[in-house]
Design an enzyme around this catalytic site. Structure first.
Site, PDB file in Angstrom:
ATOM      1  N   ASP A 132       1.003  -1.302  -0.007  1.00  0.00           N
ATOM      2  CA  ASP A 132      -0.082   0.014   0.221  1.00  0.00           C
ATOM      3  C   ASP A 132       0.832   1.298   0.115  1.00  0.00           C
ATOM      4  O   ASP A 132       1.639   1.444   1.008  1.00  0.00           O
ATOM      5  CB  ASP A 132      -1.074   0.158   1.346  1.00  0.00           C
ATOM      6  CG  ASP A 132      -1.845   1.306   1.232  1.00  0.00           C
ATOM      7  OD1 ASP A 132      -2.898   1.102   0.916  1.00  0.00           O
ATOM      8  OD2 ASP A 132      -1.290   2.177   1.768  1.00  0.00           O
ATOM      9  N   TYR A 174       3.107  10.106  -0.583  1.00  0.00           N
ATOM     10  CA  TYR A 174       4.076   9.596   0.035  1.00  0.00           C
ATOM     11  C   TYR A 174       5.355   9.987  -0.836  1.00  0.00           C
ATOM     12  O   TYR A 174       6.560   9.669   0.097  1.00  0.00           O
ATOM     13  CB  TYR A 174       3.996   7.860   0.256  1.00  0.00           C
ATOM     14  CG  TYR A 174       2.922   7.426   1.106  1.00  0.00           C
ATOM     15  CD1 TYR A 174       2.087   8.474   1.907  1.00  0.00           C
ATOM     16  CD2 TYR A 174       2.708   6.147   0.971  1.00  0.00           C
ATOM     17  CE1 TYR A 174       1.091   7.880   2.524  1.00  0.00           C
ATOM     18  CE2 TYR A 174       1.466   5.416   1.717  1.00  0.00           C
ATOM     19  CZ  TYR A 174       0.493   6.656   2.430  1.00  0.00           C
ATOM     20  OH  TYR A 174      -0.458   6.129   3.190  1.00  0.00           O
ATOM     21  N   LYS A 203      -3.116   5.797  -4.105  1.00  0.00           N
ATOM     22  CA  LYS A 203      -4.252   6.931  -3.551  1.00  0.00           C
ATOM     23  C   LYS A 203      -4.089   8.235  -4.414  1.00  0.00           C
ATOM     24  O   LYS A 203      -2.817   8.743  -4.653  1.00  0.00           O
ATOM     25  CB  LYS A 203      -4.301   6.902  -2.018  1.00  0.00           C
ATOM     26  CG  LYS A 203      -4.186   5.918  -1.138  1.00  0.00           C
ATOM     27  CD  LYS A 203      -4.143   6.315   0.186  1.00  0.00           C
ATOM     28  CE  LYS A 203      -3.740   4.987   0.911  1.00  0.00           C
ATOM     29  NZ  LYS A 203      -2.171   4.742   1.036  1.00  0.00           N
ATOM     30  N   HIS A 256      -7.702   9.705  -1.010  1.00  0.00           N
ATOM     31  CA  HIS A 256      -7.044   9.548  -0.101  1.00  0.00           C
ATOM     32  C   HIS A 256      -7.860  10.143   1.342  1.00  0.00           C
ATOM     33  O   HIS A 256      -7.797   9.643   2.257  1.00  0.00           O
ATOM     34  CB  HIS A 256      -5.429  10.339  -0.251  1.00  0.00           C
ATOM     35  CG  HIS A 256      -4.655   9.844   0.808  1.00  0.00           C
ATOM     36  ND1 HIS A 256      -3.353   9.757   0.445  1.00  0.00           N
ATOM     37  CD2 HIS A 256      -4.628   9.258   2.064  1.00  0.00           C
ATOM     38  CE1 HIS A 256      -2.499   9.549   1.496  1.00  0.00           C
ATOM     39  NE2 HIS A 256      -3.538   9.142   2.072  1.00  0.00           N
TER      40      HIS A 256
END
Length: 274
Positions: A48, A53, A78, A111
């Site tokens: 994931d 990120y 996401k 998200h």
């Protein structure tokens, strides 16, 4: 009955999603590549990540280094808040896929429920799903009222709702709503950002011959919640996967659930400003 690491949840569209996955939040600078490779070697099949990120390229490299057939893996990413909206989501998806270096995504999530945008964002996810670029679509950090709003303005029900979920935040009402509408609940921050020194978790760890972290992850599974503990350490990644050779008795599951204090380590989806 204990289950193998290969066990999975069957989502509402028939797609199989592993109960255990690796989260890679904050993993960068090559750490995410090592973590992904180590996880796959340890038996994980679900990874994931998210656009925000900043490590999708490293995750993709870890997948390639692991040398496993792509169809054996379940990859999630996401769309970030700043990219929400119909056309911008489609563009953001293309960018994520380029960074990951894959042709098809297993799960694409919204998200956060950005007010005034998440319905149009969901329309874009529906298009990606219908066009075959994504095997499943879902959401993250949605309360029941967000899900209900989406349900009233869309044609496809999310397969997953990924939320903060742990013994101090059990979200019973949300979990019940998701069960009613066949939405799989998934836990982020299942290990409470390392806050695992509660006497009950320590006591149960001694009882079952497991660490407090393993007790919590098993509790997730007993509650039929998909869990994605984050780690960049190969040994810790292996330890987090060592939860398929025991079960918690019903009484102990209830004791852990009773720890709920509605305690959040992350933002409330009704009150975020990013």
């Amino acid at each position: 009955m204990a289950t193998p690491i290969t066990d999975h949840s069957v989502l509402n569209n028939g797609v199989k999603m592993p109960w255990l996955g690796l989260g890679v939040w904050k993993a960068k600078d090559g750490n995410e590549t090592l973590a992904v490779r180590s996880a796959i070697e340890a038996g994980y099949r679900s990874i994931d990540t998210a656009a925000i990120y900043g490590n999708e390229a490293g995750v993709g490299e870890g997948i390639r280094q692991a040398g496993i057939d792509r169809d054996q893996l379940f990859i999630t990413t996401k769309v970030w808040n700043a990219d929400q909206g119909y056309e911008s989501t489609l563009k953001a998806f293309d960018e994520s896929m380029k960074k990951l270096g894959i042709d098809t995504l297993d799960l694409y999530l919204i998200h956060w429920p950005v007010k005034g945008k998440y319905v149009d964002t969901w329309r874009a996810l529906e298009k990606l799903y219908r066009d075959g670029y994504v095997r499943s679509i879902g959401v993250s950090n949605f309360h029941s009222h967000h899900l209900e709003d989406l349900r009233q303005h869309s044609e496809i029900i999310p397969v997953v709702n990924q939320v903060e979920y742990h013994p101090l935040l059990t979200q019973k009402e949300l979990h019940a709503y998701c069960k009613e509408h066949h939405i799989q609940l998934e836990a982020w921050s299942p290990l409470m950002q390392g806050n695992l020194d509660h006497p009950l978790l320590v006591e149960l760890g001694q009882k079952y011959g497991k660490s407090p972290a393993q007790i919590v992850l098993r509790w997730d599974l007993e509650n039929q919640v998909v869990t994605i503990p984050k780690s960049i350490t190969p040994e810790r990644i292996r330890q987090n996967a060592d939860v398929f050779d025991f079960t918690l008795c019903a009484e102990d599951v209830e004791k852990i659930t009773a720890l709920n204090d509605n305690k959040r380590f992350g933002p409330d989806p009704d009150h975020f400003d990013f």
